[in-house]
Design an enzyme around this catalytic site. Sequence first.
Site, short mmCIF file in Angstrom:
data_model
loop_
_atom_site.label_atom_id
_atom_site.label_comp_id
_atom_site.label_asym_id
_atom_site.label_seq_id
_atom_site.Cartn_x
_atom_site.Cartn_y
_atom_site.Cartn_z
N ASN A 11 20.31 8.34 -3.66
CA ASN A 11 21.69 8.81 -3.64
C ASN A 11 22.63 7.82 -4.33
O ASN A 11 23.57 8.22 -5.03
CB ASN A 11 22.15 9.06 -2.20
CG ASN A 11 21.64 10.38 -1.66
OD1 ASN A 11 21.47 11.34 -2.40
ND2 ASN A 11 21.40 10.43 -0.36
N CYS A 58 16.99 3.65 -4.28
CA CYS A 58 18.00 4.31 -3.46
C CYS A 58 18.50 5.50 -4.27
O CYS A 58 19.33 5.35 -5.17
CB CYS A 58 19.14 3.36 -3.10
SG CYS A 58 20.35 4.13 -2.00
N SER A 79 15.74 9.03 -1.59
CA SER A 79 14.32 8.72 -1.70
C SER A 79 13.54 9.36 -0.56
O SER A 79 12.40 9.82 -0.75
CB SER A 79 14.09 7.20 -1.74
OG SER A 79 14.53 6.59 -0.54
N GLU A 90 16.53 5.18 8.19
CA GLU A 90 16.29 4.33 7.03
C GLU A 90 15.94 2.91 7.45
O GLU A 90 16.60 2.32 8.31
CB GLU A 90 17.52 4.30 6.12
CG GLU A 90 17.68 5.57 5.30
CD GLU A 90 18.49 5.33 4.04
OE1 GLU A 90 18.02 4.57 3.17
OE2 GLU A 90 19.58 5.90 3.93
N ARG A 91 14.91 2.41 6.82
CA ARG A 91 14.47 1.02 7.02
C ARG A 91 15.63 0.07 6.76
O ARG A 91 16.28 0.12 5.73
CB ARG A 91 13.32 0.74 6.04
CG ARG A 91 12.82 -0.67 5.99
CD ARG A 91 11.77 -0.86 4.89
NE ARG A 91 12.31 -0.64 3.56
CZ ARG A 91 11.71 -1.04 2.43
NH1 ARG A 91 10.54 -1.65 2.49
NH2 ARG A 91 12.26 -0.81 1.26
#
Length: 276
Positions: free
Chosen positions: A79, A77, A216, A205-206
């Site tokens: 951020n 991740c 990412s 995002e998943r």
Amino acid sequence: MTQDAHPLPFMKMHGLGNDFVVIDARTGAVPLSPARITAIADRHTGVGFDQLAVIALRGDQPHLTFYNSDGSTSAACGNATRCIARHIMDQTGQAQLTLTTDRGTLRAVDAGDGLTSVNMGPPQLDWPEIPLAEAMDTLELPIEGSPTATGMGNPHCTFFVENAEAIPLEQFGPRYEYHPLYPQRTNVQVASIIGPDHIRMRVWERGVGVTLASGSSSCATAVAAARRGLTGRKVRIDLDGGTLHVDWREDGVWMTGASAHVFDGQFTAAWLRAHP
């Protein structure tokens, strides 16, 4: 007496609106069941986050573990890594440090003017590393729109489109998050090329949904654009929440941007007991 008999401190942080609950567990383990994680993620009855990050110790290094809002884990991740690196640098006065994650060891440096740079490591470009379900060229997948697959410790599927603003991400994202070519599901990006060093990108995002930014995903999009000859290896990426700068170097993919430590709080013992 269990640990839940006491309040649990946390920090709320964000990178360009990509928001996180961060729990510092360097002095002791914190019990986090999937049910508790999803309860914390609820923006009405919990705190709310895109990802939850836990800082622990592995040896003498800070080790980061990430959870999506649906309770699933993620090895990377970007951020959140920047936010936590900035927090630790502010705590210690260090201008650079290393963090470990399930993705590997990541180096972070103070980039000045309140910005933080993190080396997210080399991209994963071969199909089994991403991973994909079967052998194929990852540059252009056999999916309508010919997206590019990239691994950054988590899987990504990047679509290059004429106008990223026009894509209805709420419908588009889940259609590909669960695509059978991605056995672990995938993050989905839609990106428009503005210039040879400039990209407009939006992200699904998943395990989360639409987010204002994703580190990412920004790294994966920059790598995909460079591989396809659409940009150079150093780009500006404009997201819904702001701008990141990504530089794909020999030692890995460097990501630079702003971060914010918004507030500190604590989960009450009563709330924790109600959400074991």
